[in-house]
Design a protein around this motif. Structure first.
Motif, PDB file in Angstrom:
ATOM      1  N   LEU A  59      44.358  37.769  41.346  1.00 50.67           N
ATOM      2  CA  LEU A  59      45.631  37.641  40.682  1.00 50.67           C
ATOM      3  C   LEU A  59      45.670  37.411  39.241  1.00 50.67           C
ATOM      4  O   LEU A  59      46.737  37.226  38.610  1.00 50.67           O
ATOM      5  CB  LEU A  59      46.313  36.388  41.458  1.00 50.67           C
ATOM      6  CG  LEU A  59      46.596  36.264  43.064  1.00 50.67           C
ATOM      7  CD1 LEU A  59      47.321  35.101  43.293  1.00 50.67           C
ATOM      8  CD2 LEU A  59      47.911  37.533  43.239  1.00 50.67           C
ATOM      9  N   LYS A  60      44.537  37.710  38.723  1.00 48.40           N
ATOM     10  CA  LYS A  60      44.730  37.537  37.183  1.00 48.40           C
ATOM     11  C   LYS A  60      44.770  36.466  36.652  1.00 48.40           C
ATOM     12  O   LYS A  60      45.190  36.486  35.722  1.00 48.40           O
ATOM     13  CB  LYS A  60      45.185  38.959  36.624  1.00 48.40           C
ATOM     14  CG  LYS A  60      44.742  40.241  37.208  1.00 48.40           C
ATOM     15  CD  LYS A  60      45.803  41.161  36.520  1.00 48.40           C
ATOM     16  CE  LYS A  60      45.551  42.709  36.854  1.00 48.40           C
ATOM     17  NZ  LYS A  60      46.257  43.710  36.436  1.00 48.40           N
TER      18      LYS A  60
ATOM     19  N   VAL B  42      35.528  31.162  38.837  1.00 46.47           N
ATOM     20  CA  VAL B  42      36.787  31.372  39.395  1.00 46.47           C
ATOM     21  C   VAL B  42      36.891  31.759  41.066  1.00 46.47           C
ATOM     22  O   VAL B  42      36.003  32.714  41.444  1.00 46.47           O
ATOM     23  CB  VAL B  42      37.551  32.646  38.754  1.00 46.47           C
ATOM     24  CG1 VAL B  42      38.980  32.795  39.009  1.00 46.47           C
ATOM     25  CG2 VAL B  42      37.325  32.435  37.152  1.00 46.47           C
ATOM     26  N   PRO B  43      37.672  31.034  41.650  1.00 44.64           N
ATOM     27  CA  PRO B  43      38.001  31.492  43.163  1.00 44.64           C
ATOM     28  C   PRO B  43      38.298  32.681  43.163  1.00 44.64           C
ATOM     29  O   PRO B  43      39.281  33.374  42.247  1.00 44.64           O
ATOM     30  CB  PRO B  43      38.802  30.365  43.587  1.00 44.64           C
ATOM     31  CG  PRO B  43      39.634  29.943  42.496  1.00 44.64           C
ATOM     32  CD  PRO B  43      38.645  29.987  41.440  1.00 44.64           C
TER      33      PRO B  43
ATOM     34  N   ASN C 295      41.443  48.382  38.354  1.00 44.74           N
ATOM     35  CA  ASN C 295      41.984  48.036  37.165  1.00 44.74           C
ATOM     36  C   ASN C 295      41.025  48.714  36.081  1.00 44.74           C
ATOM     37  O   ASN C 295      41.629  48.820  34.888  1.00 44.74           O
ATOM     38  CB  ASN C 295      41.838  46.560  37.001  1.00 44.74           C
ATOM     39  CG  ASN C 295      42.899  45.804  37.847  1.00 44.74           C
ATOM     40  OD1 ASN C 295      44.063  45.564  37.262  1.00 44.74           O
ATOM     41  ND2 ASN C 295      42.498  45.441  38.826  1.00 44.74           N
ATOM     42  N   HIS C 296      39.813  48.983  36.098  1.00 40.96           N
ATOM     43  CA  HIS C 296      38.976  49.815  35.150  1.00 40.96           C
ATOM     44  C   HIS C 296      38.492  51.136  35.724  1.00 40.96           C
ATOM     45  O   HIS C 296      37.182  50.990  35.993  1.00 40.96           O
ATOM     46  CB  HIS C 296      38.073  48.791  34.540  1.00 40.96           C
ATOM     47  CG  HIS C 296      38.669  47.466  34.264  1.00 40.96           C
ATOM     48  ND1 HIS C 296      39.197  47.409  33.053  1.00 40.96           N
ATOM     49  CD2 HIS C 296      38.757  46.342  34.642  1.00 40.96           C
ATOM     50  CE1 HIS C 296      39.701  46.003  32.870  1.00 40.96           C
ATOM     51  NE2 HIS C 296      39.440  45.494  33.715  1.00 40.96           N
ATOM     52  N   PRO C 297      39.052  51.959  36.173  1.00 41.84           N
ATOM     53  CA  PRO C 297      38.457  53.232  36.614  1.00 41.84           C
ATOM     54  C   PRO C 297      37.392  53.911  35.804  1.00 41.84           C
ATOM     55  O   PRO C 297      37.647  53.817  34.612  1.00 41.84           O
ATOM     56  CB  PRO C 297      39.739  54.230  37.000  1.00 41.84           C
ATOM     57  CG  PRO C 297      40.944  53.300  36.861  1.00 41.84           C
ATOM     58  CD  PRO C 297      40.635  52.194  35.997  1.00 41.84           C
TER      59      PRO C 297
ATOM     60  N   ASP D  69      53.577  33.112  42.054  1.00 44.21           N
ATOM     61  CA  ASP D  69      53.709  32.834  40.646  1.00 44.21           C
ATOM     62  C   ASP D  69      52.898  31.349  40.190  1.00 44.21           C
ATOM     63  O   ASP D  69      52.246  30.691  40.994  1.00 44.21           O
ATOM     64  CB  ASP D  69      55.225  32.782  40.247  1.00 44.21           C
ATOM     65  CG  ASP D  69      55.962  31.606  40.919  1.00 44.21           C
ATOM     66  OD1 ASP D  69      55.521  31.020  41.559  1.00 44.21           O
ATOM     67  OD2 ASP D  69      57.263  31.831  40.863  1.00 44.21           O
ATOM     68  N   THR D  70      52.980  31.133  38.998  1.00 45.49           N
ATOM     69  CA  THR D  70      52.296  30.049  38.390  1.00 45.49           C
ATOM     70  C   THR D  70      52.675  29.028  39.243  1.00 45.49           C
ATOM     71  O   THR D  70      51.906  27.854  39.598  1.00 45.49           O
ATOM     72  CB  THR D  70      52.339  29.801  36.992  1.00 45.49           C
ATOM     73  OG1 THR D  70      51.768  31.146  36.254  1.00 45.49           O
ATOM     74  CG2 THR D  70      51.520  28.631  36.260  1.00 45.49           C
TER      75      THR D  70
END
Length: 422
Positions: free
Chosen positions: A420-421, A413-414, A333-335, A171-172
């Motif tokens: 993990l969005k 962004v790594p 996530n975007h088929p 989590d965060t």
């Protein structure tokens, strides 16, 4: 079909489900009164999802005698024919006077299965079926099923599920804690190399397990199922596709590559072999958004459905694994809405474009040195061609920052955070 044998198979399966230690996958939900077809890559977790449904039903008061779970890969069913399906109904009525819940694993092994399942749905039975081949979703079968089944496409674990299965907090708060963050990074490196096959987690020798899965897909789901006689050609073809990850490649070029190493196979056969690999969910393709329709079909990029499979062919090629991981994540996530962008006219060369999310993604292991100008420059070129607002992202292995260049905001962004969005 011998009823005692069927009961033996059902009871053995009950014991297996009772003893199964299942990691919940909240991203997959099921309507209680619907029938389902679960499809996807072999060993992606379709059976485990069925196990979880069974366990939940029993917890709610359904008796085990109402549960009819049959795996058609059981060697005791090697002679099973479509005429034997009625025996399953008879056995269910012998086991319980209550309505049954039917679970049929790898049912595509039995020709004509779809007509039986249509009849089951018409009779308002509760039915779940799984298969490891896209032919289960062909137009002919879909017509026979008549819209009476909902489809779920099941993939190996995404990184979120992978960490959950490993009991790793992510989590965060965990991301901001030094030790927890380091642990997540370590598992990300493992995920990049070995992918997300659920059962691979329990193995120390992960590569050997993944290799056995690949051999089953190649030999069982592709070569044997499609009657391929030139098995050497398709083995080399899969290797060449793995080596071409990150690059567009045509059927003609693949034909030339195989011919140059002494493999005689026609271009039409290559087209067929690639389609068979897609049908088995081994690979998928991403097309050029700018290309004309014919070029979209004939000059795509190919990716493997799990990084562990791709890694079987590569020798320390982390940039290819990185891009493959991003391709898998985006398509999950975007088929049907992930493309690449390449235009000789504008010079734009971008790894991924998701129109519905207005997201443009470059992938680079690092943007140090010359890579900075190349990756940032391509995003700036694209930004100059549109007035719409987009999210511009460069996914790296571990670098992170915000770049503001020519009024274009670019997020570096790594991979860990991208998956993990975050």
């Amino acid at each position: 079909m011998n009823h005692d044998l069927l009961k033996n198979i059902i009871y053995d399966q009950h014991e297996l489900i009772q003893n199964a230690d299942i990691v919940a996958r909240p991203s997959y939900s099921f309507e209680p009164n619907a029938n389902y077809v679960l499809v996807g890559l072999r060993r992606a977790g379709k059976s485990t999802l069925l196990f979880k449904i069974v366990q939940d039903l029993v917890a709610k008061g359904v008796t085990w005698e109402q549960i009819i779970y049959i795996n058609f890969e059981d060697e005791r069913l090697s002679e099973f024919q479509k005429e034997d399906f009625n025996d399953i109904l008879s056995v269910q009525s012998e086991l319980s006077a209550e309505r049954g819940y039917f679970f049929f694993d790898e049912i595509q092994i039995v020709p004509g299965w779809e007509k039986f399942c249509r009849r089951m749905a018409d009779a308002k039975e509760h039915v779940y079926v799984t298969g490891s081949n896209a032919s289960m979703l062909s137009r002919e079968i879909s017509t026979t099923l008549g819209g009476r089944y909902l489809t779920k496409y099941v993939t190996p674990y995404d990184f979120d599920e992978y960490l959950t299965a490993q009991n790793v907090p992510h989590d965060t708060r965990a991301l901001l804690q030094t030790k927890a963050n380091g642990r997540i990074r370590s598992y990300c490196a493992e995920y990049l190399q070995y992918g997300g096959f659920p059962e691979a987690i329990q193995y120390t020798a992960k590569r050997e397990y993944i290799s056995s899965v690949y051999q089953k897909i190649l030999l069982g789901d592709i070569i044997t199922r499609n009657g391929i006689r030139n098995d050497y050609a398709i083995k080399i073809l899969m290797k060449k596709l793995a080596e071409s990850v990150k690059s567009e490649i045509s059927y003609t070029k693949l034909h030339g590559i195989l011919k140059s190493i002494g493999i005689s196979v026609g271009k039409e056969s290559i087209i067929d072999y690639i389609q068979y690999a897609k049908d088995a969910y081994l690979i998928f393709s991403v097309q050029n958004y700018y290309a004309r329709f014919a070029e979209k079909e004939s000059n795509p990029k190919y990716y493997f459905s799990d990084n562990g499979l791709l890694n079987l062919f590569l020798d320390d090629k982390k940039p290819s694994l990185l891009e493959n991981a991003v391709a898998v994540y985006l398509t999950q996530n975007h088929p049907q809405d992930v493309f690449y962008l390449k235009s000789p006219k504008t010079g734009i060369d971008i790894d991924f474009y998701v129109p519905s999310a207005r997201q443009v993604v470059q992938v680079a292991y690092s943007i140090q040195g010359d890579a900075y100008e190349r990756e940032v420059g391509n995003l700036k070129k694209f930004a100059a061609t549109t007035t719409e607002t987009h999210r511009y992202v460069i996914v790296t292995y571990e670098e992170e920052k915000i770049i503001n260049d020519s009024d274009v905001k670019i997020e570096v962004v790594p991979l860990m955070k991208f998956l993990l969005k975050c």
